[in-house]
Every structure is written in C-alpha cells, then in structure tokens.
Scaffold this motif. Sequence first.
Motif, PDB file in Angstrom:
ATOM      1  N   UNK A 154       0.812  -1.208   0.000  1.00 49.84           N
ATOM      2  CA  UNK A 154       0.000   0.000   0.000  1.00 49.84           C
ATOM      3  C   UNK A 154       0.851   1.266   0.000  1.00 49.84           C
ATOM      4  N   UNK A 155       2.143   1.177   0.290  1.00 47.78           N
ATOM      5  CA  UNK A 155       2.979   2.376   0.234  1.00 47.78           C
ATOM      6  C   UNK A 155       3.643   2.495  -1.131  1.00 47.78           C
ATOM      7  N   UNK A 156       3.415   1.541  -2.005  1.00 45.82           N
ATOM      8  CA  UNK A 156       4.133   1.564  -3.274  1.00 45.82           C
ATOM      9  C   UNK A 156       3.453   2.436  -4.306  1.00 45.82           C
ATOM     10  N   UNK A 157       4.290   2.887  -5.167  1.00 53.16           N
ATOM     11  CA  UNK A 157       3.830   3.786  -6.215  1.00 53.16           C
ATOM     12  C   UNK A 157       3.910   2.995  -7.518  1.00 53.16           C
ATOM     13  N   UNK A 158       2.859   3.000  -8.304  1.00 54.88           N
ATOM     14  CA  UNK A 158       2.935   2.369  -9.624  1.00 54.88           C
ATOM     15  C   UNK A 158       3.079   3.468 -10.667  1.00 54.88           C
ATOM     16  N   UNK A 159       4.075   3.301 -11.535  1.00 57.33           N
ATOM     17  CA  UNK A 159       4.325   4.288 -12.595  1.00 57.33           C
ATOM     18  C   UNK A 159       4.103   3.580 -13.922  1.00 57.33           C
ATOM     19  N   UNK A 160       3.209   4.112 -14.740  1.00 52.97           N
ATOM     20  CA  UNK A 160       3.059   3.534 -16.083  1.00 52.97           C
ATOM     21  C   UNK A 160       3.950   4.358 -17.002  1.00 52.97           C
ATOM     22  N   UNK A 206      -4.100  -1.715 -11.122  1.00 52.67           N
ATOM     23  CA  UNK A 206      -3.963  -1.661 -12.579  1.00 52.67           C
ATOM     24  C   UNK A 206      -3.945  -3.104 -13.107  1.00 52.67           C
ATOM     25  N   UNK A 207      -4.681  -3.319 -14.179  1.00 53.13           N
ATOM     26  CA  UNK A 207      -4.738  -4.636 -14.812  1.00 53.13           C
ATOM     27  C   UNK A 207      -3.965  -4.568 -16.119  1.00 53.13           C
ATOM     28  N   UNK A 208      -3.065  -5.496 -16.325  1.00 53.00           N
ATOM     29  CA  UNK A 208      -2.306  -5.523 -17.576  1.00 53.00           C
ATOM     30  C   UNK A 208      -3.047  -6.381 -18.599  1.00 53.00           C
ATOM     31  N   UNK A 209      -2.676  -6.194 -19.840  1.00 51.87           N
ATOM     32  CA  UNK A 209      -3.351  -6.933 -20.924  1.00 51.87           C
ATOM     33  C   UNK A 209      -3.177  -8.440 -20.798  1.00 51.87           C
ATOM     34  N   UNK A 210      -2.102  -8.889 -20.119  1.00 54.97           N
ATOM     35  CA  UNK A 210      -1.862 -10.335 -20.007  1.00 54.97           C
ATOM     36  C   UNK A 210      -2.529 -10.941 -18.771  1.00 54.97           C
ATOM     37  N   UNK A 211      -3.346 -10.161 -18.060  1.00 60.69           N
ATOM     38  CA  UNK A 211      -4.090 -10.706 -16.924  1.00 60.69           C
ATOM     39  C   UNK A 211      -3.465 -10.401 -15.569  1.00 60.69           C
ATOM     40  N   UNK A 212      -2.189 -10.018 -15.531  1.00 60.41           N
ATOM     41  CA  UNK A 212      -1.578  -9.690 -14.236  1.00 60.41           C
ATOM     42  C   UNK A 212      -2.192  -8.393 -13.704  1.00 60.41           C
ATOM     43  N   UNK A 213      -2.203  -8.225 -12.375  1.00 62.41           N
ATOM     44  CA  UNK A 213      -2.676  -6.950 -11.825  1.00 62.41           C
ATOM     45  C   UNK A 213      -1.840  -6.553 -10.616  1.00 62.41           C
ATOM     46  N   UNK A 214      -1.780  -5.251 -10.346  1.00 61.19           N
ATOM     47  CA  UNK A 214      -0.949  -4.710  -9.267  1.00 61.19           C
ATOM     48  C   UNK A 214      -1.734  -3.624  -8.533  1.00 61.19           C
ATOM     49  N   UNK A 215      -1.593  -3.654  -7.193  1.00 61.10           N
ATOM     50  CA  UNK A 215      -2.331  -2.679  -6.370  1.00 61.10           C
ATOM     51  C   UNK A 215      -1.337  -1.704  -5.760  1.00 61.10           C
ATOM     52  N   UNK A 216      -1.710  -0.435  -5.684  1.00 56.06           N
ATOM     53  CA  UNK A 216      -0.809   0.523  -5.036  1.00 56.06           C
ATOM     54  C   UNK A 216      -1.599   1.708  -4.505  1.00 56.06           C
ATOM     55  N   UNK A 217      -0.886   2.559  -3.751  1.00 60.06           N
ATOM     56  CA  UNK A 217      -1.556   3.734  -3.168  1.00 60.06           C
ATOM     57  C   UNK A 217      -1.825   4.789  -4.221  1.00 60.06           C
ATOM     58  N   UNK A 218      -0.820   5.008  -5.068  1.00 57.50           N
ATOM     59  CA  UNK A 218      -1.021   6.005  -6.116  1.00 57.50           C
ATOM     60  C   UNK A 218      -0.549   5.462  -7.470  1.00 57.50           C
ATOM     61  N   UNK A 219      -1.067   6.095  -8.512  1.00 51.69           N
ATOM     62  CA  UNK A 219      -0.708   5.702  -9.867  1.00 51.69           C
ATOM     63  C   UNK A 219      -0.164   6.950 -10.576  1.00 51.69           C
ATOM     64  N   UNK A 220       0.992   6.799 -11.218  1.00 46.76           N
ATOM     65  CA  UNK A 220       1.571   7.932 -11.924  1.00 46.76           C
ATOM     66  C   UNK A 220       1.606   7.612 -13.421  1.00 46.76           C
ATOM     67  N   UNK A 221       0.947   8.442 -14.206  1.00 46.09           N
ATOM     68  CA  UNK A 221       0.941   8.250 -15.665  1.00 46.09           C
ATOM     69  C   UNK A 221       2.130   8.998 -16.255  1.00 46.09           C
ATOM     70  N   UNK A 222       3.128   8.223 -16.711  1.00 45.40           N
ATOM     71  CA  UNK A 222       4.290   8.822 -17.390  1.00 45.40           C
ATOM     72  C   UNK A 222       4.380   8.131 -18.746  1.00 45.40           C
ATOM     73  N   UNK A 223       3.184   7.859 -19.310  1.00 39.65           N
ATOM     74  CA  UNK A 223       3.118   7.003 -20.498  1.00 39.65           C
ATOM     75  C   UNK A 223       2.995   7.807 -21.793  1.00 39.65           C
TER      76      UNK A 223
END
Length: 401
Positions: free
Chosen positions: A3-9, A144-161
């Motif tokens: 829950x403290x992790x940041x996901x960056x796309x 976030x759900x990836x196209x291959x079915x994997x998913x990841x949970x986080x506190x915040x999401x950063x769009x750098x895409x």
Amino acid sequence: MDDQRVTIIGGGPVGAAFACALAEQKISSRIIDRTPLGFFLSDENSDCRAIALSPSSKNFLHHLGIWESIKPTVCSIDQVKTVHGPTNTTVRFDPSASDPLGYIIPLSLLRQKIAQRVKTFADRIEWVEGTLGSLEKQGPFITVHLNDGRFFKSSILVGADGKGSFVRKLGAFETIEHPYGKDAIVCTYEHKNNHENIAWEIFREDGPLALLPMTHNRSSLVWSVDHTIAESLREASDEDFDQILSHELSPYLEQSKRVSPRWIYPLSLQFVDHSAKEGIFLIGDAAHVIHPLAGQGVNLGLRDAATLAEVLIEGAQVGLLLSDSTICQKYERWRRFDVFSMILATDGLEALFSNHNPLIKKMRDIGLKMVDRNKGLKRLLSKSAMGTLGNLPRALKEKVS
Ligand SMILES: Cc1cc2nc3c(=O)[nH]c(=O)nc-3n(C[C@H](O)[C@H](O)[C@H](O)COP(=O)(O)OP(=O)(O)OC[C@H]3O[C@@H](n4cnc5c(N)ncnc54)[C@H](O)[C@@H]3O)c2cc1C
C-alpha cells in the motif's frame, strides 16, 4: 508494504527519473512499461532526436547520480542565435559567467543512462514489462490490470506514459489537443567547419528550424514543415531528400553531410485541465506536449518528476497517505504556472512566426530587434529556457559544475 508503493506507467526519461528520485529517498516503486528494461539499456534503443537539457535538468540528473555518466556524452551550448529568416534579424543569447545555456544529448543515450541508474536501484524499483489494460479504484487503493491478466495494487498511480497516455484516458482527465498540421523532420549532420557549440533557431517562412550542436562536430536538425511537405520528403529518395535540404537550408548546412536516417514526428499541442486527481498523477508528455521549437518537453517533464517526488516525500514525512488530496493539490498548483507559461511561449512563437500578415511580420522584426538590445529581457528569456525561473523543487536548485 504494497500500500505504500507507487505504480508508474511508462519508463521513458520522465517516468524512470521520477522512480529514481523516489528511490533516492527510500520510497519504492514499480515501473510498468511495454518495453523491457534491457531494451533501454542496449544500443538498439535508437531515436534520432537530440535533447537540449537545461541547466536545471542537469542539476536534477546530478542529484539522481546520473549526470556524471552523462557528462562525457553531452555537447554544451555556448551561444544561441535566433534568426528571423527573411530579414536575417539575429538575437544572440550568451551564457552567464558560470553556466552554458544547455547541453545536447541524443535521447537514446539519455534513456540509456537513466535506465542504468534504475538498474542500480533493483531493491527499490521493480521494472515490469507489460501493457496497461484497465484500472480500478478500491477505497484508498488503485489496481492496474495488464493486458496479459496480471494486476498490481498501489496507493497512487503515476501516468508517465507519453503523448498517447492511456492513464490519462482511463482516469478521465479532460484533454485539450490542437494538431499543428505540421511535422518535424529530424536528422543529424556532420560539419566540415567547427560548429563552435552554437545552437541556431531559425524562423523561416515555412516553419522553425533548429540546429543543435552535438559532440564530434555534428548537429541535430529539427525542421517543422507543413504535413504535405513532410509527406513528400518522406516519400523522396535519399538523393532527392539530401538535394532538397541542402538547397533549402544551404546557409546553415554549408559543407555538411547527413549522417543519420531521417525521422518524421507529427506535431501537436496537448494539455490537461488537471494533472492530478484521486491518487492519479500525470507527468511528462502524458500531462503536456508542446512544440519542440524551444526544446523544452523533457525539461518540463523532469521538472514535473522532481516536483511530484518532493511533494510525495514531504507528505510521507508528515504522515499523509500518498493519495491525500492536499498532495494532489500541491503538485497541481506548483506545476501550473511553469507548464502554462511554456505552452503560451511555444505556441505563441509558433503562431507568431507562421503568420504571413505583412503587419505582423514587421512587428516581429521590430520585436526581435528590441529583444536583442534589451539585456534584462534577454536574461529573463534565457533564465526561462534554462529552467531556473520561479519556485523550483530542491533537487533542481543544487548547482553543479
Ligand atoms: C522532434 C522533437 C524534438 C524534441 N526535442 C526536444 C528537446 O530538444 N528538448 C526537450 O526537452 N524535449 C524535446 N522534445 C520532447 C521530448 O522528446 C518529450 O517531451 C519526451 O520524450 C517525453 O518523455 P516521457 O518520458 O514523458 O514520454 P515517452 O518518452 O513517450 O515515454 C513513455 C513511455 O511509456 C510507455 N508506455 C506508453 N503507453 C503504455 C502502456 N499503455 N502500457 C505500458 N507502457 C506504456 C512507452 O513504452 C514509453 O517508454 C522533442 C520532441 C520532438 C517530437
């Protein structure tokens, strides 16, 4: 811990530098990019664009421990000459006593050096190769759900895409887009005569042309032309292309030889109404795409990255959740002025110099002469391009030699 992790796309130069800024402060993150890290590390990572890094971007890269590896590969800009093509009115910008005006580096090398730093943070930055498919908000978390079915949970999401950001779309950020109907032709030239570290910004009738000095006496050419002209240049044989460019651009490309393939990029202006909401943040081209005539896209993105890292770190230090609305508001408020003044400056210059009204042309010429004579105004414009104007995050202020 999750829950403290940041996901960056997006692990382009902006997303990857942002992850390094968090890792420096012991905040772990996960970068999801459709490209494997190994590709950015390899020499296959090719892109003809050369980037003009501002002195404040240099400070940030130094803070991240990246500048030392970049330093041998950059060419400093010792002078910028801005020329109004038809009248040859020239404005000269010279560096301050201590700092060059900027540093030119191939984008592929910049990506590679940042990727090398990401690799050294293996305990704090996880690189996941995958493509974002959808996202879902569940209380304080974002999955976030990836196209291959994997998913990841986080506190915040950063769009750098980047320009076509899917995070921006899935997060329903309102986007304003204006295609310029122009494309940038990009290629590298090798000069016979010394380029003397001069960058040229030439405002021609058909669109702005930039020549950026690189190492080994080469220059990167960025020429914005109408889409139809760009299309015919794309179709032209190598011989015809070289002949047309050497004829059209002879005063600037005298005694020089093209040493790279030609690349063509469609140009548009794009920005969002808000760059943060409900734990989703946008940085880099995902938040704003500007005309490349001032060479400021990556610089603006790195300033987003440094600012967001600073507000998150400060928020975490006082015990706020990373998704707290005060963090969102602080990031957005802090970035708004810088981003919009750069949008106005680049879009205004593009509009001003592509206007064929004789009165406007005359005013342009008078304006340029005035700028050249006004040292205070020139200093202000240089500071803006060097990214040293306004309230900067700490990581951009630490001056390095
Ligand atoms: C001709 C030209 C010249 C330029 N010159 C300059 C210059 O001199 N100076 C300057 O500062 N800027 C310049 N720019 C602008 C600069 O190139 C961009 O601002 C910069 O590359 C943006 O970096 P970014 O990290 O935000 O996005 P990108 O580099 O586009 O990175 C986005 C990343 O996200 C990944 N991604 C995208 N979608 C997904 C998805 N759905 N799932 C997973 N991963 C995804 C991609 O694989 C990519 O790695 C120029 C631009 C052009 C067109």
